[in-house]
Design a protein around this motif. Structure first.
Motif, short mmCIF file in Angstrom:
data_model
loop_
_atom_site.label_atom_id
_atom_site.label_comp_id
_atom_site.label_asym_id
_atom_site.label_seq_id
_atom_site.Cartn_x
_atom_site.Cartn_y
_atom_site.Cartn_z
N GLU A 120 52.67 30.59 34.41
CA GLU A 120 52.27 31.64 33.49
C GLU A 120 52.49 33.02 34.09
OE1 GLU A 120 51.85 31.89 30.52
OE2 GLU A 120 50.42 33.42 29.97
N ASN A 121 52.33 33.14 35.39
CA ASN A 121 52.59 34.42 36.05
C ASN A 121 54.07 34.77 36.07
OD1 ASN A 121 50.30 36.05 37.22
ND2 ASN A 121 49.67 33.96 37.75
N ILE A 122 54.92 33.76 36.21
CA ILE A 122 56.36 34.01 36.10
C ILE A 122 56.67 34.61 34.73
CG2 ILE A 122 58.65 32.91 36.00
CD1 ILE A 122 57.49 33.00 38.79
N HIS A 123 55.92 34.17 33.74
CA HIS A 123 56.14 34.68 32.39
C HIS A 123 55.25 35.88 32.09
CE1 HIS A 123 58.86 31.43 31.21
NE2 HIS A 123 58.14 30.69 32.02
N ASP B 166 47.29 29.49 60.97
CA ASP B 166 46.17 29.70 60.05
C ASP B 166 45.97 31.17 59.71
OD1 ASP B 166 45.75 27.02 60.02
OD2 ASP B 166 43.99 27.05 61.33
N LEU B 167 46.07 31.99 60.73
CA LEU B 167 45.89 33.41 60.50
C LEU B 167 47.00 33.95 59.61
CD1 LEU B 167 43.84 35.59 61.36
CD2 LEU B 167 45.61 36.46 62.88
N HIS B 168 48.20 33.47 59.86
CA HIS B 168 49.33 33.87 59.02
C HIS B 168 49.08 33.45 57.57
CE1 HIS B 168 53.37 34.91 57.91
NE2 HIS B 168 53.65 33.68 57.55
N ALA B 169 48.55 32.25 57.38
CA ALA B 169 48.25 31.76 56.03
C ALA B 169 47.19 32.66 55.38
CB ALA B 169 47.76 30.32 56.09
N MET B 170 46.19 33.04 56.15
CA MET B 170 45.12 33.87 55.61
C MET B 170 45.65 35.22 55.14
SD MET B 170 41.74 35.27 57.61
CE MET B 170 40.91 33.71 57.75
N ILE B 171 46.43 35.85 55.99
CA ILE B 171 47.00 37.15 55.62
C ILE B 171 47.95 37.02 54.44
CG2 ILE B 171 48.49 39.04 56.43
CD1 ILE B 171 47.34 38.51 59.27
N SER B 172 48.83 36.04 54.52
CA SER B 172 49.82 35.86 53.46
C SER B 172 49.17 35.56 52.12
CB SER B 172 50.77 34.70 53.81
OG SER B 172 51.53 35.00 54.95
N SER B 173 48.14 34.72 52.14
CA SER B 173 47.54 34.31 50.88
C SER B 173 47.05 35.53 50.10
CB SER B 173 46.41 33.31 51.11
OG SER B 173 45.34 33.91 51.80
N PHE B 174 46.39 36.43 50.78
CA PHE B 174 45.89 37.62 50.10
C PHE B 174 47.04 38.49 49.58
CE2 PHE B 174 44.23 41.94 49.85
CZ PHE B 174 43.05 41.74 49.16
N CYS B 175 48.01 38.74 50.43
CA CYS B 175 49.15 39.58 50.04
C CYS B 175 49.95 38.95 48.92
CB CYS B 175 50.06 39.83 51.24
SG CYS B 175 49.25 40.69 52.60
N PHE B 176 50.15 37.65 49.04
CA PHE B 176 50.98 36.93 48.07
C PHE B 176 50.28 36.87 46.70
CE2 PHE B 176 53.19 33.50 46.02
CZ PHE B 176 54.47 33.53 46.55
N PHE B 177 49.04 36.44 46.73
CA PHE B 177 48.26 36.29 45.49
C PHE B 177 48.18 37.61 44.71
CE2 PHE B 177 44.31 36.40 43.07
CZ PHE B 177 44.24 35.13 42.50
N ARG B 178 47.94 38.65 45.44
CA ARG B 178 47.82 39.96 44.80
C ARG B 178 49.05 40.28 43.95
NH1 ARG B 178 49.56 44.70 47.10
NH2 ARG B 178 48.88 46.61 46.05
N VAL B 179 50.21 39.90 44.42
CA VAL B 179 51.43 40.16 43.65
C VAL B 179 51.74 39.01 42.68
CG1 VAL B 179 53.90 40.61 43.79
CG2 VAL B 179 52.35 41.59 45.49
N SER B 180 51.67 37.81 43.17
CA SER B 180 52.11 36.66 42.36
C SER B 180 51.19 36.43 41.16
CB SER B 180 52.16 35.39 43.20
OG SER B 180 50.87 34.93 43.52
N ARG B 182 49.15 38.62 39.79
CA ARG B 182 48.74 39.89 39.21
C ARG B 182 48.60 39.83 37.68
NH1 ARG B 182 53.45 44.46 39.27
NH2 ARG B 182 52.47 45.92 37.82
N HIS B 183 49.50 39.12 37.03
CA HIS B 183 49.48 39.13 35.56
C HIS B 183 48.32 38.34 34.98
CE1 HIS B 183 53.75 40.13 36.53
NE2 HIS B 183 53.46 41.09 35.67
N THR B 184 48.13 37.10 35.43
CA THR B 184 47.01 36.33 34.89
C THR B 184 45.69 36.96 35.30
OG1 THR B 184 47.08 34.83 36.79
CG2 THR B 184 48.27 34.14 34.82
N ARG B 191 41.64 43.67 35.74
CA ARG B 191 41.93 44.54 36.87
C ARG B 191 43.35 44.32 37.37
NH1 ARG B 191 37.68 45.40 41.48
NH2 ARG B 191 36.66 46.03 39.54
N ASP B 192 44.09 45.40 37.47
CA ASP B 192 45.46 45.31 37.97
C ASP B 192 45.45 45.43 39.49
OD1 ASP B 192 48.10 45.42 38.57
OD2 ASP B 192 48.52 47.29 37.49
N LEU B 193 45.67 44.29 40.14
CA LEU B 193 45.60 44.25 41.61
C LEU B 193 46.68 45.10 42.27
CD1 LEU B 193 44.89 40.42 42.09
CD2 LEU B 193 43.26 42.30 42.37
#
Lengths: 221, 221
Positions: A120-123, B166-180, B182-184, B191-193
DNA sequence: TCACTAATGTACGAACTAGTACGTTAGTAA
DNA sequence: TTACTAACGTACTAGTTCGTACATTAGTGA
């Protein structure tokens, strides 16, 4: 998921709108989660039900609306889980940790839901935008977080500058990423984030992280 | 018909394998990021280049291999950025914060990359698995994290029980989620992250979270 | 029982889509 | 110049894929 059992009628066709509809949704959920929106095939979904493609168009109108219906049902499941959240009797630290764990568990138990949300985010969330239902319902989890946060801040346990939506984003991001990016992360870094024997480790890590953030002394800077 | 039509380039075709290949990759990156693998159209990609569909098959072999090539190039960009990371002269706390910020910035600046990775996860990382190139290259960032962590733990600044992946996963998850997501997230929680005026807020939040986790007193339980 | 409608099945078509057969041209080495 | 090949273009096809026209049947209220 609502599984539909049936004491197989001999050979006449059975009429049961609710069952047919639910069965289409079940199958469509799996298909969309597996192949994405464009990759999923209406013919394939129909073939995996006990009914025909005609019924998909009869009940849902088209592929696009079917996907929206799938999303609506998937979100209603997580809302349900959030509604059953019962942490208000715990102290703020324990309550937040419990909330994080429930979120963690729910994400782990519903990989199809995670995939649907990714898709859904891709869309660009266009189906959510097109859905009356999804626009209206808020998030019970947010209300819970708000209350815990307030209580924790009032008692001085938590630092003051945190907001419920942000905390929700923080918890979700970790839980979501662990499942959604499991494949690329595993392929690139050689670690399966969803391996059963690491489950407790990551569950604890999430709780530690959130509590550390909430109780940290933000004196520096 | 002597065309005295001018600019040195009449209308004869130009031959430049490297340019053609790069142009196909550029356009394909946008198309795949926009529509997903199944949703992207080879004809559409071809139409947006100055060359034809024939060339896509000539240089890449097919849609699948084109997507793999797109992924390979996208990952090479982030590797590049990681390689340029220069934080070893900083103290551990500042170094980790800097690393988190660089990761944060890179995710924000490359939404197409995020989308491609999301799409690749829907496909269970099958293209990464099929790629020689992507399998071999490790992550410079991981090495950096490992060294900072070690130094921080040796000096007693950081708690001991954290691992680089693990630390890399922690940092990435926040950065990634915020963009990926964002729409849903925006559609559901209003709120627009990725809103520009919240950028600094979330950048700081990530650093605070990671440092709090690393320096927390894990005495309880 | 009879008519009416919701629910269902069958068969088909128009448009799309990945991939290819075949021909052409620009650059270059001899 | 000539011969050769990498780079390129055109036109087409075989197979999909969403959607629908049309026919049929089960249940239900009168």
């Amino acid at each position: 998921m609502t599984s539909v059992e049936e004491p197989a009628r001999p050979n006449g066709r059975i009429r049961d709108a609710a069952r047919t509809k639910a069965e289409i949704l079940d199958v469509a959920t799996k298909e969309f989660a597996r192949s994405g929106f464009a990759g999923a095939r209406v013919d394939e979904i129909a073939a995996r039900t006990r009914t025909t493609k005609r019924m998909i168009y009869y009940y849902f109108g088209g592929k696009e609306q079917l996907f929206t219906a799938v999303l609506e049902r998937a979100y209603s499941v997580i809302r349900q889980a959030e509604q059953e959240l019962d942490v208000e009797h715990l102290d703020p630290v324990a309550a937040i940790r419990r909330l994080a764990e429930v979120t963690f568990d729910h994400h782990e138990r519903h990989p199809d839901f995670i995939r649907l949300v990714s898709i859904e985010n891709i869309h660009e969330a266009e189906h959510i935008a097109a859905s009356e239902k999804l626009g209206r319902i808020g998030s019970p989890a947010l209300d819970v977080i708000r209350r815990i946060l307030e209580s924790g801040q009032r008692s001085g346990l938590f630092t003051a500058d945190v907001d419920a939506v942000d905390l929700h984003a923080m918890i979700s991001s970790f839980c979501f990423f662990r499942v959604s990016n499991r494949h690329t992360f595993g392929a690139l870094f050689g670690r399966d984030l969803v391996a059963p024997d690491l489950r407790e480790h990551y569950r604890k890590m999430l709780g530690d992280m959130v509590i550390a953030y909430l109780t940290a002394d933000r004196a520096t800077d």
